[in-house]
Write a protein that holds these residues in place. Structure first.
Motif, short mmCIF file in Angstrom:
data_model
loop_
_atom_site.label_atom_id
_atom_site.label_comp_id
_atom_site.label_asym_id
_atom_site.label_seq_id
_atom_site.Cartn_x
_atom_site.Cartn_y
_atom_site.Cartn_z
N PRO A 59 12.49 -3.56 11.93
CA PRO A 59 13.24 -3.56 10.66
C PRO A 59 13.12 -2.27 9.87
N VAL A 60 14.15 -1.98 9.10
CA VAL A 60 14.11 -0.89 8.15
C VAL A 60 14.05 -1.49 6.74
N SER A 61 13.15 -0.96 5.92
CA SER A 61 13.03 -1.41 4.53
C SER A 61 13.73 -0.41 3.63
N VAL A 62 14.60 -0.92 2.76
CA VAL A 62 15.35 -0.04 1.86
C VAL A 62 14.93 -0.38 0.42
N ASN A 63 14.67 0.65 -0.37
CA ASN A 63 14.33 0.42 -1.78
C ASN A 63 15.61 0.09 -2.55
N LEU A 64 15.52 -0.94 -3.35
CA LEU A 64 16.68 -1.33 -4.16
C LEU A 64 16.24 -1.38 -5.61
N SER A 65 16.90 -0.60 -6.43
CA SER A 65 16.60 -0.65 -7.85
C SER A 65 16.89 -2.05 -8.37
N GLU A 99 13.14 -3.65 -0.67
CA GLU A 99 11.94 -3.51 -1.51
C GLU A 99 12.36 -3.37 -2.97
N ILE A 100 11.87 -4.27 -3.79
CA ILE A 100 12.22 -4.23 -5.21
C ILE A 100 10.94 -4.06 -6.01
N THR A 101 10.99 -3.15 -6.96
CA THR A 101 9.81 -2.94 -7.79
C THR A 101 9.76 -4.01 -8.88
N ALA A 141 15.10 -10.13 4.21
CA ALA A 141 13.82 -10.41 3.55
C ALA A 141 13.66 -9.53 2.30
N ILE A 142 12.91 -10.06 1.34
CA ILE A 142 12.65 -9.32 0.10
C ILE A 142 11.16 -9.05 -0.04
N SER A 143 10.89 -7.82 -0.41
CA SER A 143 9.53 -7.36 -0.57
C SER A 143 9.33 -6.90 -2.01
N ILE A 144 8.18 -7.22 -2.59
CA ILE A 144 7.87 -6.70 -3.93
C ILE A 144 7.09 -5.41 -3.77
N ASP A 145 7.67 -4.32 -4.24
CA ASP A 145 7.07 -2.99 -4.10
C ASP A 145 6.08 -2.74 -5.23
N ASP A 146 5.13 -1.85 -4.98
CA ASP A 146 4.15 -1.46 -6.02
C ASP A 146 3.49 -2.69 -6.63
N PHE A 147 3.16 -3.66 -5.77
CA PHE A 147 2.61 -4.91 -6.28
C PHE A 147 1.32 -4.65 -7.06
N GLY A 148 1.23 -5.32 -8.21
CA GLY A 148 0.04 -5.18 -9.04
C GLY A 148 0.24 -4.24 -10.20
N MET A 149 1.29 -3.41 -10.12
CA MET A 149 1.54 -2.45 -11.19
C MET A 149 2.45 -3.03 -12.27
N GLY A 150 3.22 -4.02 -11.93
CA GLY A 150 4.11 -4.66 -12.90
C GLY A 150 3.29 -5.52 -13.84
N TYR A 151 3.92 -6.05 -14.87
CA TYR A 151 3.10 -6.76 -15.84
C TYR A 151 3.10 -8.26 -15.67
N SER A 152 3.81 -8.79 -14.67
CA SER A 152 3.66 -10.23 -14.45
C SER A 152 3.70 -10.57 -12.98
N TRP A 198 24.89 3.50 -0.85
CA TRP A 198 24.91 4.50 0.21
C TRP A 198 23.66 4.37 1.10
N CYS A 199 22.50 4.19 0.46
CA CYS A 199 21.24 4.06 1.21
C CYS A 199 21.26 2.85 2.14
N ILE A 200 21.75 1.73 1.63
CA ILE A 200 21.78 0.51 2.43
C ILE A 200 22.63 0.73 3.68
N PHE A 201 23.83 1.25 3.46
CA PHE A 201 24.73 1.47 4.60
C PHE A 201 24.13 2.46 5.60
N GLN A 202 23.63 3.57 5.06
CA GLN A 202 23.08 4.64 5.90
C GLN A 202 21.89 4.15 6.72
N ALA A 203 21.00 3.39 6.07
CA ALA A 203 19.80 2.89 6.76
C ALA A 203 20.19 1.90 7.86
#
Ligand code: C2E
Ligand code: MG
Ligand code: MG
Ligand code: MG
Length: 280
Positions: free
Chosen positions: A114-120, A150-152, A176-187, A93-98
């Motif tokens: 561009p609009v950035s959408v968070n994707l689980s 944006e992917i966490t 395009a793909i963005s890494i969200d919350d960079f630095g908080m993940g473990y690898s 829904w978010c992707i379509f709406q955005a």
């Protein structure tokens, strides 16, 4: 005081998460209802070009307008939706709406951006993801270059090969793909090495008080230099002060996002924001 109620409700939900199966069924029901009854709304937070100080894009952030409890924040319900297997419904829904909203702004003559959408990350395992992305772009008429996902971090571990392959397919669509919350993940560094991404977003934990802590400054400086050597765009999130902006500019961070520039705005407020920036 909808914020206050949201807070109360947030703790209500946290308690629910630890509770029994039957109680989770109730949440399941209300999330299904939210999807059916259209209780979700996208807010948009401006992203600013660090060189020109001009608007360079926006991030779509979901809100749940609950008929009884008011606005519920995504950090409360997204983890539950993931657990209940409802997240793809919501992110679709978010992707379509955005896409639709962004195209509408283009059509009204506001500058294209561009609009950035968070994707689980869970959605990367959905077989329909690619066709959903394609059909959202086609149905709204939005060019793929105006959509980013944006992917966490954290996620990728489970099946790196599948995720790498999926990201390549998304890239092939022109998204395009963005890494969200960079630095908080473990690898983080493993991900930089292996994932075909175009952008990182430095988590606000690293941005806040960047001037007060020398260690923190050193880490952010290093992250930005490394990202640039890998030809990645760098966004800093959670910027709240001019001092943070100055320091991040010194480190040549590409884009800024945070309350210092603007809180997330609903579509009407964002339209007003576009009109105001147009006049400047
Ligand atoms: P995120 O993608 O890292 O988004 C940044 C969060 O920081 C947002 O919280 C935003 O409102 C908040 N923020 C922005 N500037 C500032 C600032 O200057 N100071 C502070 N303290 N906070 C700031 P929000 O909107 O509550 O979203 C929380 C998280 O929920 C997001 O983190 C994202 O991971 C997730 N999320 C939001 N919308 C969606 C969605 O549509 N789908 C999925 N899967 N996740 C979503
Ligand atoms: Mg995000
Ligand atoms: Mg983030
Ligand atoms: Mg996040």
């Amino acid at each position: 005081n909808s914020k206050e109620e949201g807070g109360k409700h947030a703790s209500f939900f946290k308690k629910q998460m630890e509770k029994s199966f039957s109680e989770k069924m109730i949440l399941d029901h209300s999330l299904h209802e939210a999807i059916r009854e259209n209780q979700f709304e996208l807010y948009y937070q401006p992203k600013i070009d660090s060189n020109t100080e001009e608007l360079s894009g926006m991030e779509a952030l979901i809100r749940w307008q609950h008929p009884e409890y008011g606005i519920i924040s995504p950090s409360t319900f997204i983890p539950i939706a993931e657990e209940l297997g409802l997240i793809f419904e919501i992110d679709k829904w978010c992707i379509f709406q955005a896409c639709k909203q962004n195209k509408a702004w283009h059509n009204k003559g506001y500058p294209d951006m561009p609009v950035s959408v968070n994707l689980s990350a869970k959605c990367l395992y959905e077989p329909d993801l690619i066709s959903i992305l394609k059909s959202s772009l086609e149905a709204t008429g939005l060019d793929a270059k105006y959509l980013k996902l944006e992917i966490t971090e954290g996620v990728f571990i489970r099946d790196p090969d599948l995720v790498i392959d999926k990201i390549k397919k998304i890239n092939q669509l022109g998204i395009a793909i963005s890494i969200d919350d960079f630095g908080m993940g473990y690898s983080s560094l493993y991900h930089l090495l292996h994932l075909p991404i175009q952008e990182i977003k430095i988590d606000k934990i690293f941005v806040q008080d960047i001037n007060k802590d020398e260690k923190q400054g050193a880490i952010v400086n290093m992250i930005i230099s490394l990202a640039h050597r890998l030809r990645l765009n760098v966004v800093a999130e959670g910027i709240e002060t001019k001092e943070e902006v100055n320091r991040l500019r010194q480190y040549q961070c590409n884009e800024f996002q945070g309350y210092y520039y603007s809180k997330p705005l609903n579509h009407k407020e964002f339209t007003q924001y576009l009109i105001n920036t147009d006049k400047k």
